[in-house]
Scaffold this motif. Structure first.
Motif, PDB file in Angstrom:
ATOM      1  N   PHE A 104      -3.445  11.995   7.994  1.00  0.00           N
ATOM      2  CA  PHE A 104      -2.117  11.374   8.033  1.00  0.00           C
ATOM      3  C   PHE A 104      -1.051  12.351   7.547  1.00  0.00           C
ATOM      4  O   PHE A 104       0.051  12.411   8.113  1.00  0.00           O
ATOM      5  CB  PHE A 104      -2.105  10.109   7.178  1.00  0.00           C
ATOM      6  CG  PHE A 104      -2.565   8.883   7.906  1.00  0.00           C
ATOM      7  CD1 PHE A 104      -1.634   8.023   8.495  1.00  0.00           C
ATOM      8  CD2 PHE A 104      -3.906   8.582   8.026  1.00  0.00           C
ATOM      9  CE1 PHE A 104      -2.051   6.894   9.182  1.00  0.00           C
ATOM     10  CE2 PHE A 104      -4.334   7.459   8.713  1.00  0.00           C
ATOM     11  CZ  PHE A 104      -3.408   6.603   9.290  1.00  0.00           C
ATOM     12  N   PHE A 108       2.225  13.616   9.868  1.00  0.00           N
ATOM     13  CA  PHE A 108       3.565  13.136   9.540  1.00  0.00           C
ATOM     14  C   PHE A 108       4.323  13.998   8.528  1.00  0.00           C
ATOM     15  O   PHE A 108       5.554  13.947   8.472  1.00  0.00           O
ATOM     16  CB  PHE A 108       3.479  11.699   8.993  1.00  0.00           C
ATOM     17  CG  PHE A 108       2.940  10.713   9.991  1.00  0.00           C
ATOM     18  CD1 PHE A 108       3.732  10.263  11.036  1.00  0.00           C
ATOM     19  CD2 PHE A 108       1.648  10.236   9.897  1.00  0.00           C
ATOM     20  CE1 PHE A 108       3.244   9.350  11.968  1.00  0.00           C
ATOM     21  CE2 PHE A 108       1.146   9.317  10.809  1.00  0.00           C
ATOM     22  CZ  PHE A 108       1.946   8.878  11.855  1.00  0.00           C
ATOM     23  N   SER A 155       1.749   8.043   1.341  1.00  0.00           N
ATOM     24  CA  SER A 155       2.385   6.799   1.775  1.00  0.00           C
ATOM     25  C   SER A 155       3.905   6.926   1.723  1.00  0.00           C
ATOM     26  O   SER A 155       4.614   6.389   2.575  1.00  0.00           O
ATOM     27  CB  SER A 155       1.932   5.633   0.891  1.00  0.00           C
ATOM     28  OG  SER A 155       0.537   5.417   1.012  1.00  0.00           O
ATOM     29  N   LEU A 158       4.970   8.646   4.791  1.00  0.00           N
ATOM     30  CA  LEU A 158       4.956   7.733   5.938  1.00  0.00           C
ATOM     31  C   LEU A 158       6.210   6.860   5.945  1.00  0.00           C
ATOM     32  O   LEU A 158       6.801   6.609   7.004  1.00  0.00           O
ATOM     33  CB  LEU A 158       3.708   6.846   5.890  1.00  0.00           C
ATOM     34  CG  LEU A 158       2.342   7.540   5.896  1.00  0.00           C
ATOM     35  CD1 LEU A 158       1.226   6.514   5.995  1.00  0.00           C
ATOM     36  CD2 LEU A 158       2.246   8.547   7.023  1.00  0.00           C
ATOM     37  N   TYR A 161       9.068   8.943   7.184  1.00  0.00           N
ATOM     38  CA  TYR A 161       8.970   9.172   8.632  1.00  0.00           C
ATOM     39  C   TYR A 161       9.461   7.946   9.394  1.00  0.00           C
ATOM     40  O   TYR A 161      10.126   8.068  10.429  1.00  0.00           O
ATOM     41  CB  TYR A 161       7.524   9.484   8.998  1.00  0.00           C
ATOM     42  CG  TYR A 161       7.340  10.099  10.372  1.00  0.00           C
ATOM     43  CD1 TYR A 161       7.104  11.464  10.497  1.00  0.00           C
ATOM     44  CD2 TYR A 161       7.410   9.333  11.530  1.00  0.00           C
ATOM     45  CE1 TYR A 161       6.923  12.049  11.745  1.00  0.00           C
ATOM     46  CE2 TYR A 161       7.239   9.906  12.777  1.00  0.00           C
ATOM     47  CZ  TYR A 161       6.998  11.261  12.885  1.00  0.00           C
ATOM     48  OH  TYR A 161       6.846  11.832  14.129  1.00  0.00           O
ATOM     49  N   ALA A 187       6.215   5.512  16.599  1.00  0.00           N
ATOM     50  CA  ALA A 187       5.902   5.677  15.176  1.00  0.00           C
ATOM     51  C   ALA A 187       6.159   4.401  14.394  1.00  0.00           C
ATOM     52  O   ALA A 187       5.393   4.062  13.481  1.00  0.00           O
ATOM     53  CB  ALA A 187       6.714   6.832  14.602  1.00  0.00           C
ATOM     54  N   LEU A 191       3.365   2.783  11.876  1.00  0.00           N
ATOM     55  CA  LEU A 191       3.591   2.746  10.430  1.00  0.00           C
ATOM     56  C   LEU A 191       3.757   1.329   9.905  1.00  0.00           C
ATOM     57  O   LEU A 191       3.277   1.003   8.813  1.00  0.00           O
ATOM     58  CB  LEU A 191       4.805   3.613  10.090  1.00  0.00           C
ATOM     59  CG  LEU A 191       4.619   5.096  10.451  1.00  0.00           C
ATOM     60  CD1 LEU A 191       5.899   5.876  10.228  1.00  0.00           C
ATOM     61  CD2 LEU A 191       3.470   5.712   9.653  1.00  0.00           C
ATOM     62  N   TRP A 194       0.310  -0.153   9.810  1.00  0.00           N
ATOM     63  CA  TRP A 194      -0.396   0.373   8.639  1.00  0.00           C
ATOM     64  C   TRP A 194       0.070  -0.351   7.378  1.00  0.00           C
ATOM     65  O   TRP A 194      -0.750  -0.801   6.565  1.00  0.00           O
ATOM     66  CB  TRP A 194      -0.133   1.872   8.526  1.00  0.00           C
ATOM     67  CG  TRP A 194      -0.751   2.512   7.316  1.00  0.00           C
ATOM     68  CD1 TRP A 194      -1.997   3.054   7.206  1.00  0.00           C
ATOM     69  CD2 TRP A 194      -0.133   2.664   6.027  1.00  0.00           C
ATOM     70  NE1 TRP A 194      -2.193   3.533   5.929  1.00  0.00           N
ATOM     71  CE2 TRP A 194      -1.080   3.305   5.194  1.00  0.00           C
ATOM     72  CE3 TRP A 194       1.112   2.320   5.501  1.00  0.00           C
ATOM     73  CZ2 TRP A 194      -0.801   3.614   3.855  1.00  0.00           C
ATOM     74  CZ3 TRP A 194       1.388   2.619   4.178  1.00  0.00           C
ATOM     75  CH2 TRP A 194       0.437   3.267   3.368  1.00  0.00           C
ATOM     76  N   PHE A 226       4.906   3.810  -0.248  1.00  0.00           N
ATOM     77  CA  PHE A 226       5.588   3.624   1.036  1.00  0.00           C
ATOM     78  C   PHE A 226       7.013   3.123   0.826  1.00  0.00           C
ATOM     79  O   PHE A 226       7.970   3.653   1.423  1.00  0.00           O
ATOM     80  CB  PHE A 226       4.799   2.626   1.886  1.00  0.00           C
ATOM     81  CG  PHE A 226       5.292   2.484   3.298  1.00  0.00           C
ATOM     82  CD1 PHE A 226       4.781   3.284   4.312  1.00  0.00           C
ATOM     83  CD2 PHE A 226       6.254   1.549   3.623  1.00  0.00           C
ATOM     84  CE1 PHE A 226       5.228   3.149   5.624  1.00  0.00           C
ATOM     85  CE2 PHE A 226       6.713   1.401   4.927  1.00  0.00           C
ATOM     86  CZ  PHE A 226       6.198   2.205   5.930  1.00  0.00           C
TER      87      PHE A 226
END
Length: 256
Positions: A104, A108, A155, A158, A161, A187, A191, A194, A226
């Protein structure tokens, strides 16, 4: 589903991403013995992994947590415990754990670095990792169980991103029994899907009856990292670099 690559080339060589990956792999090989020696692996997790109860003082000294055959982590008050929120980011519990995280990060991380600049990206990465660690400690402050992994910091990458490049296509490998196929997925869909499953996995931990039902995965660290990435990305992004990237993407789309 596993990410293979994204359709989002970088403007500059992602040196910071490569350096962080190299550091994580070096720790895995040199400190953790590449998982080949169970005693070395257990010692690294116990001594350098983050134990919430050691940081808060809520886990009784001497508490033992079984970690393998005839092996256990023991709650202590060593000075190194203060630094474990950082050291734990560079440790992993096995090859699958390591490869999954780095996959990952490889897909990313380079683009987020490209929009922040190298030093800002490193600070952002570490800060997201610390916030992720804090989320885990807040959820279970008395836990004597050590936590390791770069997933909290990744995270955060991510989350960044998602804000910076939501519409970029990501090549995802779907594998179910004998069915194997690669799909191009936006994306934002990858994401958010996820993140959705992190929340699903983490909700049982909020139950008062048993907050250790997540299968040993610190999912709230993933969630905290995240969210930190989503919130902090605008503070770290370099607008000039990001504009160059967006202009390059637009030009590529025109001539595609």
């Amino acid at each position: 589903m596993f990410p293979l690559s994204d359709e989002n080339p970088t403007v500059r060589t992602p040196i910071a991403t490569y350096a962080l990956i190299a550091a994580i792999v070096a720790v895995w090989v040199l400190v953790q013995g590449a998982g080949l020696n169970q005693e070395s692996l257990a010692a690294s997790v116990c001594n350098l992994g983050m134990v919430p109860g050691e940081l808060t003082g809520r886990a009784p000294l001497g508490t033992q947590v079984p970690i393998g055959p005839n092996m256990a982590c023991v709650v202590d008050d060593w000075a190194i415990n203060t630094w474990t929120p950082v050291t734990s980011m560079f440790l992993h519990g096995g090859w699958g754990h390591l490869i999954g995280n780095l996959l990952f990060f490889w897909v990313f991380g380079n683009n987020v670095e490209d929009s922040m600049g190298r030093m800002r990206f490193v600070v952002f990465y570490l800060l997201c990792g610390l916030i992720a660690a804090g989320s885990h400690v807040m959820l279970d402050p008395g836990s004597p169980v050590p936590t390791v992994g770069a997933s909290g910091a990744i995270s955060g990458v991510l989350g960044a991103y998602l804000i910076l490049y939501p519409n970029v296509r990501v090549k995802m490998l779907f594998w179910f029994l004998l069915f194997i196929r690669v799909f191009r997925v936006p994306a934002w869909a990858v994401l958010l899907w996820w993140f959705f499953w992190q929340v699903v996995a983490g909700l049982p931990q909020l139950m008062t009856l048993d907050n250790k039902v997540s299968g040993g995965v610190a999912v709230w660290a993933h969630i905290g990292g995240f969210v930190a990435g989503v919130v902090l990305v605008k503070l770290f992004v370099n607008e000039d670099l990001h504009r160059r990237r967006l202009a390059m993407n637009e030009a590529r789309d025109v001539f595609a």
